[in-house]
Design an enzyme around this catalytic site. Structure first.
Site, PDB file in Angstrom:
ATOM      1  N   LYS A 242      34.646 -17.975 -14.393  1.00  8.18           N
ATOM      2  CA  LYS A 242      33.435 -17.241 -14.002  1.00  8.18           C
ATOM      3  C   LYS A 242      32.787 -16.655 -15.252  1.00  8.18           C
ATOM      4  O   LYS A 242      33.448 -15.992 -16.054  1.00  8.18           O
ATOM      5  CB  LYS A 242      33.789 -16.133 -13.008  1.00  8.18           C
ATOM      6  CG  LYS A 242      32.596 -15.276 -12.573  1.00  8.18           C
ATOM      7  CD  LYS A 242      33.028 -14.174 -11.609  1.00  8.18           C
ATOM      8  CE  LYS A 242      31.900 -13.193 -11.348  1.00  8.18           C
ATOM      9  NZ  LYS A 242      32.303 -12.077 -10.465  1.00  8.18           N
ATOM     10  N   ASP A 247      26.672  -8.122 -14.268  1.00  7.17           N
ATOM     11  CA  ASP A 247      26.490  -8.170 -12.816  1.00  7.17           C
ATOM     12  C   ASP A 247      26.019  -6.819 -12.307  1.00  7.17           C
ATOM     13  O   ASP A 247      26.802  -5.884 -12.177  1.00  7.17           O
ATOM     14  CB  ASP A 247      27.795  -8.571 -12.129  1.00  7.17           C
ATOM     15  CG  ASP A 247      27.655  -8.600 -10.607  1.00  7.17           C
ATOM     16  OD1 ASP A 247      26.508  -8.693 -10.124  1.00  7.17           O
ATOM     17  OD2 ASP A 247      28.686  -8.536  -9.925  1.00  7.17           O
ATOM     18  N   LYS A 254      24.793  -2.421  -7.180  1.00 15.62           N
ATOM     19  CA  LYS A 254      26.000  -1.605  -7.300  1.00 15.62           C
ATOM     20  C   LYS A 254      25.622  -0.157  -7.607  1.00 15.62           C
ATOM     21  O   LYS A 254      24.564   0.103  -8.196  1.00 15.62           O
ATOM     22  CB  LYS A 254      26.872  -2.121  -8.452  1.00 15.62           C
ATOM     23  CG  LYS A 254      27.427  -3.520  -8.277  1.00 15.62           C
ATOM     24  CD  LYS A 254      28.204  -3.935  -9.532  1.00 15.62           C
ATOM     25  CE  LYS A 254      28.706  -5.361  -9.448  1.00 15.62           C
ATOM     26  NZ  LYS A 254      29.795  -5.514  -8.473  1.00 15.62           N
ATOM     27  N   ASP A 265      32.464  -8.957 -16.360  1.00 14.88           N
ATOM     28  CA  ASP A 265      32.521  -9.884 -15.230  1.00 14.88           C
ATOM     29  C   ASP A 265      32.572 -11.347 -15.683  1.00 14.88           C
ATOM     30  O   ASP A 265      32.582 -12.252 -14.856  1.00 14.88           O
ATOM     31  CB  ASP A 265      31.325  -9.653 -14.300  1.00 14.88           C
ATOM     32  CG  ASP A 265      31.650  -9.951 -12.845  1.00 14.88           C
ATOM     33  OD1 ASP A 265      32.844  -9.982 -12.501  1.00 14.88           O
ATOM     34  OD2 ASP A 265      30.717 -10.156 -12.053  1.00 14.88           O
ATOM     35  N   ASP A 324      25.686  -9.504  -4.187  1.00 10.45           N
ATOM     36  CA  ASP A 324      26.761  -9.062  -5.090  1.00 10.45           C
ATOM     37  C   ASP A 324      28.027  -9.905  -4.925  1.00 10.45           C
ATOM     38  O   ASP A 324      29.029  -9.662  -5.582  1.00 10.45           O
ATOM     39  CB  ASP A 324      27.076  -7.580  -4.857  1.00 10.45           C
ATOM     40  CG  ASP A 324      27.897  -6.977  -5.990  1.00 10.45           C
ATOM     41  OD1 ASP A 324      27.836  -7.521  -7.117  1.00 10.45           O
ATOM     42  OD2 ASP A 324      28.605  -5.980  -5.766  1.00 10.45           O
ATOM     43  N   GLU A 326      28.191 -12.943  -5.946  1.00 13.41           N
ATOM     44  CA  GLU A 326      27.505 -13.983  -6.714  1.00 13.41           C
ATOM     45  C   GLU A 326      28.435 -14.903  -7.496  1.00 13.41           C
ATOM     46  O   GLU A 326      28.126 -16.070  -7.728  1.00 13.41           O
ATOM     47  CB  GLU A 326      26.497 -13.332  -7.679  1.00 13.41           C
ATOM     48  CG  GLU A 326      27.065 -12.839  -9.007  1.00 13.41           C
ATOM     49  CD  GLU A 326      28.177 -11.801  -8.885  1.00 13.41           C
ATOM     50  OE1 GLU A 326      29.092 -11.832  -9.726  1.00 13.41           O
ATOM     51  OE2 GLU A 326      28.132 -10.972  -7.964  1.00 13.41           O
ATOM     52  N   ARG A 328      31.195 -16.370  -6.792  1.00 16.52           N
ATOM     53  CA  ARG A 328      31.653 -17.564  -6.064  1.00 16.52           C
ATOM     54  C   ARG A 328      30.561 -18.622  -5.975  1.00 16.52           C
ATOM     55  O   ARG A 328      30.860 -19.811  -5.839  1.00 16.52           O
ATOM     56  CB  ARG A 328      32.160 -17.159  -4.681  1.00 16.52           C
ATOM     57  CG  ARG A 328      31.127 -16.638  -3.721  1.00 16.52           C
ATOM     58  CD  ARG A 328      31.727 -15.828  -2.591  1.00 16.52           C
ATOM     59  NE  ARG A 328      32.210 -14.536  -3.062  1.00 16.52           N
ATOM     60  CZ  ARG A 328      32.825 -13.648  -2.289  1.00 16.52           C
ATOM     61  NH1 ARG A 328      33.030 -13.923  -1.011  1.00 16.52           N
ATOM     62  NH2 ARG A 328      33.236 -12.496  -2.787  1.00 16.52           N
TER      63      ARG A 328
END
Length: 476
Positions: A242, A247, A254, A265, A324, A326, A328
């Site tokens: 990833k 993010d 968030k 992230d 959020d 995202e 995946r």
């Protein structure tokens, strides 16, 4: 830190087993509660002649293992650095059932961990003492010890690369700079690195990836790394990481306090780049491809929204329940690309994916889901060698159904329950063929820690770089 084999000189470390403290000066230290001989117990002092003395506790002889050695010699090296000692002599006997090669590797690794600092943005940073370690193994085993130390040095270089990537903020590490560093570091080791920009990603029809990237002014990058060093094998293993360099959560934004460390992230991509560095640097006999779909998840008038229905490279459609969730989405296209376009025969994806994993397992254990028992057993064996833990979670039909959408093929959030498993199974549903052996590893808790643990200082850890090397090189 520099290592010499079969050389004397420097502060002579005294290695002490807990059960062998009897009488004399050591007993005096024990009575004064200065040194017990227990594992990880280290005492540095000057004698009456101002000669330095270093005592290293190894614990009970029958309980010593590689992880004890890593933690203990991390403590020893930390003490040497604190006292600005420039040279130390280690005389290492045969320990329990450990071979000289693994013993030397674990000791060197622990000591090297102590040297890691992340202070590049400090204006008053100080130079660290350079320690020379004179390592004397069991007689006749010098070559084995040297091999172990050389492997540790190269592995730790890869781990430190990962830690540096994950530790740096999003204004420094973003898709373009992540791709540039991957290319510079890996091509120097013989890895082919291809970086695709937005136009190439659009041509590949990676709609899920592109939707996540839409709101950012930073161009997304698809980073493809290829290392082929086993021409006689048809096996091609893929690593997918990833690569969210920041993010914000998108429109499902968030809280401010949760955004502060979201530059981490991209921990999965950092691990993948580090693992490729280790495999190539140590010339592992394996064929590995690695894929990172790197972008930012931001907010703008062009950002994707909760309620949107988007496509993916595989042709499957996805209902967006939560912007959020995202990571995946980017992994979905990367996993399909690795198995369809690159022809991977096995795949491991790594991601800082869910808070659910952190809630369940904390910061010392990564979570996993898999479709193949034998493949996962190889990872477990490598984990044991590396001193890292990956805990397998269930993949029952109940969790798969939670990802089903009423209006699209899938939805990108299975709800509040079983979040780690539903997220992992979502990613796995984008394999080009469902029977491809696959492991999803959630490193949300372990890639970046808030409290020091053993030889790992707080912040980025470089988790699973070692395990992936041991697993794929068959060195476990």
């Amino acid at each position: 830190m520099k290592f010499n084999i079969a050389k004397k000189g420097g502060v002579v470390a005294q290695l002490v087993f807990e059960e062998k403290i009897e009488g004399g000066y050591l007993n005096h230290l024990k009575e004064k509660e200065l040194f017990s001989g227990k594992a990880e117990d280290v005492y540095y002092t000057l004698d009456s002649n101002l000669k330095a003395q270093l005592f290293i506790g190894l614990g009970k002889e029958e309980k010593i293992d590689l992880e004890v050695l890593r933690k203990t010699f991390f403590k020893a090296a930390s003490e040497l650095l604190k006292n600005k000692v420039e040279e130390v002599e280690l005389n290492i006997p045969k320990l329990n059932n450990l071979c000289n090669y693994k013993t030397a590797e674990a000791i060197a690794e622990g000591m090297l961990h102590a040297t890691y600092k992340y202070d590049k943005f400090k204006s008053d940073r100080k130079e660290q003492t350079e320690i020379t370690v004179n390592y004397n193994p069991e007689k006749g085993k010098e070559d084995r010890a040297e091999k172990g130390i050389n492997e540790a040095v190269k592995l730790m270089e890869a781990v430190f690369l990962t830690r540096d990537l994950v530790n740096q903020p999003a204004n420094v590490i973003y898709p373009e700079t992540l791709a540039k560093i991957a290319k510079e570091k890996l091509e120097a080791k013989g890895v082919k690195v291809t970086v695709h920009g937005k136009k190439e990603i659009e041509a590949l029809k990676m709609e899920a990836f592109l939707n996540v990237a839409r709101a950012s002014t930073k161009e997304p990058k698809l980073i493809v790394m290829e290392y082929y060093n086993n021409p006689g094998s048809n096996e091609k293993i893929a690593l997918v990481g990833k690569g969210l360099t920041y993010d914000s959560g998108g429109y499902a934004i968030k809280p401010a306090t949760s955004m502060v460390d979201m530059f981490t992230d991209m921990g999965g991509s950092g691990t993948v780049i580090g693992a490729m560095h280790a495999l190539a640097d140590l010339k592992a006999k394996v064929n590995v491809v690695a894929v990172v779909a790197s972008c930012e998840n931001m907010i703008s008038g062009d950002g994707y929204r909760n309620g949107d229905i988007i496509g993916s490279m595989s042709g499957k459609t996805i209902e967006i329940i939560n912007t959020d969730a995202e990571g995946r989405l980017t992994l979905a296209d990367a996993v399909y690309y690795a198995t369809n376009n690159l022809g991977a025969t096995k795949l491991i994806d790594l991601a800082t994916l869910t808070g659910a994993c952190v809630s369940a397992l904390g910061e010392q254990v990564s979570g996993a889901v898999t479709n193949n028992d034998e493949f996962f057993s190889e990872l477990v064996k490598a984990n044991e060698r590396a001193g890292e833990i990956v805990w397998r979670m269930p993949t029952i039909e109940y969790y798969k159904k939670m990802n089903e959408s009423k209006v699209a093929d899938l939805k990108n959030s299975g709800g509040k329950l079983g979040g780690m498993m539903t997220a992992g199974l979502f990613v796995g549903s984008f394999l080009a063929k469902e029977d491809i052996p696959w492991i999803h590893i959630d490193i949300a808790g372990t890639a970046y820690i808030t409290e020091k643990f053993g030889y790992l200082k707080e912040n980025a850890t470089g988790t699973l770089v070692k395990s992936l090397y041991y697993m794929l090189s068959k060195e476990a």
